[in-house]
Write an enzyme that holds these catalytic residues in place. Structure first.
Site, PDB file in Angstrom:
ATOM      1  N   ASN A 138      28.759  42.609  65.991  1.00  0.00           N
ATOM      2  CA  ASN A 138      28.788  43.346  67.276  1.00  0.00           C
ATOM      3  C   ASN A 138      27.538  43.893  67.706  1.00  0.00           C
ATOM      4  OD1 ASN A 138      28.255  45.331  65.615  1.00  0.00           O
ATOM      5  ND2 ASN A 138      30.049  46.713  66.177  1.00  0.00           N
ATOM      6  N   GLU A 150      25.928  51.671  65.540  1.00  0.00           N
ATOM      7  CA  GLU A 150      26.943  51.021  66.515  1.00  0.00           C
ATOM      8  C   GLU A 150      26.736  51.155  67.950  1.00  0.00           C
ATOM      9  OE1 GLU A 150      28.937  49.213  64.672  1.00  0.00           O
ATOM     10  OE2 GLU A 150      30.475  50.136  63.609  1.00  0.00           O
TER      11      GLU A 150
END
Ligand code: GLP
Length: 249
Positions: free
Chosen positions: A136, A143
């Protein structure tokens, strides 16, 4: 970003290991930032071989691990500290007091984050940072999200990240839910960065990181603003880049 596209993951490992060894030989007291992850298994193996063959000594090197799972001590299976010890530190001539990692079991994790950022600063920052990339687009455990987090911080891991690391824990239910990671500031302040990716499952993240918009929704894209990033890819990880195409074995 300077791209180095090589045929295989083994070629990437050799190239990255020789690049790291060259930096250490040029500056024996270099400060390295170290990523865990499968991409770096052959890199660290190659570095150990170079040490064994007396090509490089780590005696004066300082290291800072990028990240760690919350709740795992440095000896637990799956711990990144253990990974880097088992794969690189053990069997080389590092000076134990020059090895640093965030403590995922610290009783006060906010204080641990501040301590770790301060330790990196006191060392003068990271000279050469080894980075992998999540599917991702995460770097370290930064993140995707609405804004980049500058400081070392704890993070709730996203499901795709936990799924990607499930194999190290015997299933996703055993993967810790949180981690501690250096933030984007320590990463972007590193004087040089090596981003390594191998395998087809990294191709779309790499294409977005290298050619997509700079966005915190794909943290690796923030590296486009850094003046000294070398991206080492095998043909599979590079397959989404213009003019590269899928690897024909
Ligand atoms: C992991 C780690 C990173 C690592 C990246 C890629 O979740 N937080 O430090 O570089 O994701 O891992 P791998 O090389 O196993 O694909």
């Amino acid at each position: 970003m300077r791209l180095e596209i090589l045929a295989t993951a083994a070629d990437v490992a050799q190239a990255v290991a020789h690049r790291v060894a060259g930096s250490i030989r040029a500056t024996p007291s270099v400060v390295l930032g170290l990523a865990a992850g499968h991409t770096f298994i052959p890199v660290y193996e190659a570095l150990r071989r170079l040490h064994h063959d007396s090509v490089v000594s780590f005696r004066s090197v300082r290291t800072f691990n990028l990240d760690e799972y919350v709740g795992l001590d440095g000896t637990a299976p799956g711990s990144f500290r253990r990974f880097i010890h088992d794969r690189l530190i053990d069997g080389c001539d590092f000076t134990p007091s020059s090895i640093a990692a965030p403590d995922g079991c610290a009783p006060d994790l906010d204080a641990e984050c501040r301590r770790y950022d301060a330790a990196v600063s006191e060392a003068g920052g990271i000279d050469l940072l080894l980075l992998g990339i999540g599917r991702n687009g995460h770097v370290g455990f930064n993140e995707p999200g609405p804004r980049p987090i500058a400081e070392c911080h704890t993070v709730v891991l996203l499901d795709p990240t936990r799924r990607a690391n499930a194999g190290d824990f015997g299933g996703i239910s055993h993967v810790p839910r949180e981690a501690i990671t250096l933030g984007m500031s320590a990463i972007l302040q590193a004087r040089a960065i090596i981003l390594a990716a191998t395998g087809a499952d990294k191709a779309s993240a790499i294409a977005a990181a290298v050619h997509g918009p700079i966005t915190p929704w794909l943290p690796a894209s923030l590296l486009q603003a850094h003046p000294a990033v070398d991206v080492y890819l095998d043909r599979d990880a590079a397959a989404g880049l213009p003019g590269v195409g899928p690897h024909q074995p």
